[in-house]
Scaffold this motif. Structure first.
Motif, PDB file in Angstrom:
ATOM      1  N   TRP A   1      25.388  -0.560  62.229  1.00  0.00           N
ATOM      2  CA  TRP A   1      26.520   0.027  62.942  1.00  0.00           C
ATOM      3  C   TRP A   1      27.805  -0.268  62.186  1.00  0.00           C
ATOM      4  N   HIS A   2      28.699   0.710  62.166  1.00  0.00           N
ATOM      5  CA  HIS A   2      29.981   0.561  61.488  1.00  0.00           C
ATOM      6  C   HIS A   2      31.079   1.205  62.333  1.00  0.00           C
ATOM      7  N   PRO A   3      32.308   0.683  62.289  1.00  0.00           N
ATOM      8  CA  PRO A   3      33.409   1.328  63.016  1.00  0.00           C
ATOM      9  C   PRO A   3      33.836   2.598  62.294  1.00  0.00           C
ATOM     10  N   VAL A   4      34.208   3.600  63.071  1.00  0.00           N
ATOM     11  CA  VAL A   4      34.679   4.859  62.475  1.00  0.00           C
ATOM     12  C   VAL A   4      36.062   5.254  62.976  1.00  0.00           C
ATOM     13  N   ALA A   5      36.561   4.604  64.029  1.00  0.00           N
ATOM     14  CA  ALA A   5      37.890   4.950  64.561  1.00  0.00           C
ATOM     15  C   ALA A   5      38.337   3.864  65.531  1.00  0.00           C
ATOM     16  N   ARG A   6      39.635   3.814  65.766  1.00  0.00           N
ATOM     17  CA  ARG A   6      40.144   3.034  66.894  1.00  0.00           C
ATOM     18  C   ARG A   6      39.959   3.858  68.161  1.00  0.00           C
ATOM     19  N   GLY A   7      39.624   3.217  69.255  1.00  0.00           N
ATOM     20  CA  GLY A   7      39.466   3.949  70.504  1.00  0.00           C
ATOM     21  C   GLY A   7      40.733   4.677  70.907  1.00  0.00           C
ATOM     22  N   GLN A   8      41.890   4.086  70.624  1.00  0.00           N
ATOM     23  CA  GLN A   8      43.161   4.689  71.004  1.00  0.00           C
ATOM     24  C   GLN A   8      43.462   5.959  70.217  1.00  0.00           C
ATOM     25  N   ASP A   9      42.750   6.172  69.101  1.00  0.00           N
ATOM     26  CA  ASP A   9      42.974   7.357  68.275  1.00  0.00           C
ATOM     27  C   ASP A   9      42.032   8.500  68.617  1.00  0.00           C
ATOM     28  N   VAL A  10      41.242   8.322  69.670  1.00  0.00           N
ATOM     29  CA  VAL A  10      40.313   9.373  70.094  1.00  0.00           C
ATOM     30  C   VAL A  10      40.667   9.775  71.524  1.00  0.00           C
ATOM     31  N   PRO A  11      41.647  10.656  71.690  1.00  0.00           N
ATOM     32  CA  PRO A  11      42.060  11.059  73.036  1.00  0.00           C
ATOM     33  C   PRO A  11      41.037  12.003  73.664  1.00  0.00           C
ATOM     34  N   VAL A  12      41.137  12.165  74.940  1.00  0.00           N
ATOM     35  CA  VAL A  12      40.251  13.105  75.644  1.00  0.00           C
ATOM     36  C   VAL A  12      40.527  14.523  75.152  1.00  0.00           C
ATOM     37  N   GLY A  13      39.452  15.230  74.807  1.00  0.00           N
ATOM     38  CA  GLY A  13      39.559  16.663  74.560  1.00  0.00           C
ATOM     39  C   GLY A  13      40.006  17.097  73.193  1.00  0.00           C
ATOM     40  N   ARG A  14      40.141  16.162  72.209  1.00  0.00           N
ATOM     41  CA  ARG A  14      40.560  16.580  70.878  1.00  0.00           C
ATOM     42  C   ARG A  14      39.576  16.067  69.834  1.00  0.00           C
ATOM     43  N   PRO A  15      38.906  16.965  69.088  1.00  0.00           N
ATOM     44  CA  PRO A  15      37.967  16.521  68.052  1.00  0.00           C
ATOM     45  C   PRO A  15      38.692  15.756  66.941  1.00  0.00           C
ATOM     46  N   VAL A  16      38.021  14.713  66.436  1.00  0.00           N
ATOM     47  CA  VAL A  16      38.586  13.871  65.390  1.00  0.00           C
ATOM     48  C   VAL A  16      37.592  13.814  64.230  1.00  0.00           C
ATOM     49  N   PRO A  17      38.009  14.199  63.014  1.00  0.00           N
ATOM     50  CA  PRO A  17      37.097  14.097  61.870  1.00  0.00           C
ATOM     51  C   PRO A  17      37.008  12.664  61.371  1.00  0.00           C
ATOM     52  N   VAL A  18      35.807  12.202  61.051  1.00  0.00           N
ATOM     53  CA  VAL A  18      35.595  10.875  60.468  1.00  0.00           C
ATOM     54  C   VAL A  18      34.555  11.002  59.353  1.00  0.00           C
ATOM     55  N   THR A  19      34.597  10.058  58.430  1.00  0.00           N
ATOM     56  CA  THR A  19      33.626  10.035  57.339  1.00  0.00           C
ATOM     57  C   THR A  19      32.942   8.686  57.313  1.00  0.00           C
ATOM     58  N   LEU A  20      31.613   8.702  57.275  1.00  0.00           N
ATOM     59  CA  LEU A  20      30.815   7.483  57.246  1.00  0.00           C
ATOM     60  C   LEU A  20      29.674   7.671  56.259  1.00  0.00           C
ATOM     61  N   LEU A  21      29.593   6.780  55.273  1.00  0.00           N
ATOM     62  CA  LEU A  21      28.494   6.775  54.308  1.00  0.00           C
ATOM     63  C   LEU A  21      28.318   8.126  53.632  1.00  0.00           C
ATOM     64  N   GLY A  22      29.436   8.725  53.281  1.00  0.00           N
ATOM     65  CA  GLY A  22      29.405  10.000  52.587  1.00  0.00           C
ATOM     66  C   GLY A  22      29.168  11.196  53.474  1.00  0.00           C
ATOM     67  N   SER A  23      29.014  10.990  54.780  1.00  0.00           N
ATOM     68  CA  SER A  23      28.760  12.082  55.717  1.00  0.00           C
ATOM     69  C   SER A  23      30.023  12.401  56.512  1.00  0.00           C
ATOM     70  N   GLU A  24      30.400  13.676  56.529  1.00  0.00           N
ATOM     71  CA  GLU A  24      31.528  14.106  57.353  1.00  0.00           C
ATOM     72  C   GLU A  24      31.023  14.368  58.767  1.00  0.00           C
ATOM     73  N   LEU A  25      31.682  13.718  59.736  1.00  0.00           N
ATOM     74  CA  LEU A  25      31.273  13.786  61.136  1.00  0.00           C
ATOM     75  C   LEU A  25      32.443  14.246  61.986  1.00  0.00           C
ATOM     76  N   VAL A  26      32.141  14.604  63.237  1.00  0.00           N
ATOM     77  CA  VAL A  26      33.190  14.962  64.186  1.00  0.00           C
ATOM     78  C   VAL A  26      32.973  14.142  65.454  1.00  0.00           C
ATOM     79  N   LEU A  27      34.051  13.522  65.911  1.00  0.00           N
ATOM     80  CA  LEU A  27      34.033  12.610  67.051  1.00  0.00           C
ATOM     81  C   LEU A  27      34.922  13.176  68.143  1.00  0.00           C
ATOM     82  N   TRP A  28      34.478  13.086  69.403  1.00  0.00           N
ATOM     83  CA  TRP A  28      35.342  13.520  70.500  1.00  0.00           C
ATOM     84  C   TRP A  28      35.023  12.742  71.765  1.00  0.00           C
TER      85      TRP A  28
END
Length: 358
Positions: A32-59
């Motif tokens: 397991w690895h951190p990908v964002a601060r919880g405060q940076d992931v508001p309700v209803g807005r997708p957030v792009p993150v990158t982990l281990l060379g993989s582009e992901l979307v967090l919401w």
């Protein structure tokens, strides 16, 4: 790398780097690895993150549930972070309007009308959780993890007060950062403008203990300076700094009592790829005393910046794990134990660097 140049170009061949990186990323996928601060992931807005060379979307849904999916839509490869979150909490693709649930199943394909969405239409999903103000992710399927998600037990105490610092991108391997964070020998050399004491260069003997669950424990009392009480251009008073390190493999460290009883600093790394990472960190108290967030941010980022400038220039960037890869003396006991632990988790030792001086 951000500038497109591999830091070990000229030291390792392209084939060596590619083979090593694939093995390193495979080992890291099982944690397991951190990908964002919880405060940076508001309700209803997708957030792009990158982990281990993989582009992901967090919401985050309205009920607080998190979703983490592969960043490119399975239909036509559209960037899902440019999409929207529906009232039901599903992720909607901006190109054709396909909607995906947090588990990756497809809730709607508008072009099908009233026809059922085939079960085979799924967006790859990753495990995701939230703890201690950070969002954590694991790319391995449930049950295939090599290590547990790092935990900070103090986060559940009623007197827990925290400041989650701004994440910092390092052009350095995650393991290099962790080794630096726990390296007592550089304090009196590199950090003399903050907590380091240039009059105490020697390092007393210390021991590193491995727990049954795989953590590395190190305790050391360092005659340093109180860096939180100092003002601009003026060092803080001398003080004995108790360093109680707990390393949760592979890339998380809790440093307790750093600013006195009831205080701690926690750092955990997001390996963006095999040679770069994002540093997530927080400073906390467990006695109910509020932290001076701006002061903590200034002090910690100053120290981290001094470290970053050094660690980013270490070569090879891919940290050797075998004892013969770099010189070790008695005060490097932690480094040796940490590298041995990474080897046990399946992390590879990089090829011997090319050199014309041997």
């Amino acid at each position: 790398m951000a500038d497109g140049r591999d830091p070990d170009a000229g030291l390792l061949t392209t084939a060596q780097r590619e083979e090593y990186d694939a093995a390193w990323l495979a080992a890291a996928r099982r944690s397991w690895h951190p990908v964002a601060r919880g405060q940076d992931v508001p309700v209803g807005r997708p957030v792009p993150v990158t982990l281990l060379g993989s582009e992901l979307v967090l919401w985050r849904r309205a009920d607080g549930q998190l979703g983490l999916l592969a960043g490119s839509c399975v239909h036509r490869g559209t960037r899902l972070a440019d999409g929207t979150v529906t009232a039901a909490g599903d992720l909607r693709c901006p190109y054709h309007g396909w909607e995906f649930r947090a588990d990756g199943s497809c809730a709607l394909v508008p072009q099908l009308g009233s026809d059922r969405v085939p079960a085979r239409i799924r967006q790859p999903a990753a495990q995701v959780d939230e703890h201690a103000g950070l969002v954590w992710a694991c790319l391995a399927p449930p049950g295939e993890e090599a290590t547990a998600r790092p935990t900070l037990p103090e986060a559940d105490l009623p007197g827990f007060r925290r400041h989650v610092g701004a994440p910092i991108r390092w052009r350095a391997q995650a393991s290099r950062h962790i080794e630096n964070f726990c390296d007592i020998a550089h304090f009196s050399i590199l950090h003399t403008s903050s907590f380091g004491n240039p009059d105490v260069l020697g390092v007393d003997r210390y021991s590193v203990r491995r727990t049954e669950t795989g953590q590395l424990l190190l305790r050391y009392v360092y005659p340093g300076r109180d860096y939180l009480s100092g003002t601009a251009g003026q060092l803080g008073p001398e003080m004995l700094i108790t360093l109680n390190y707990e390393v949760q493999l592979p890339f998380a460290v809790t440093l307790r009592e750093i600013n006195g009883p009831g205080t701690l600093v926690f750092t955990a790394l997001c390996p963006v790829d095999a040679t770069s990472c994002v540093v997530f960190w927080l400073s906390a108290r467990t006695d109910g005393v509020e932290l001076d967030g701006p002061r903590v941010e200034r002090a910690e980022t100053e120290i981290l910046e001094e470290d970053r400038l050094i660690v980013e220039r270490q070569r090879p960037a891919r940290m050797p794990l075998a004892r013969g890869g770099e010189a070790h003396l008695r005060f490097d006991r932690f480094s040796v134990a940490y590298r041995e632990s990474l080897t046990a988790l399946g992390y590879p030792d990089p090829p011997r660097p090319l050199s014309g001086l041997e």
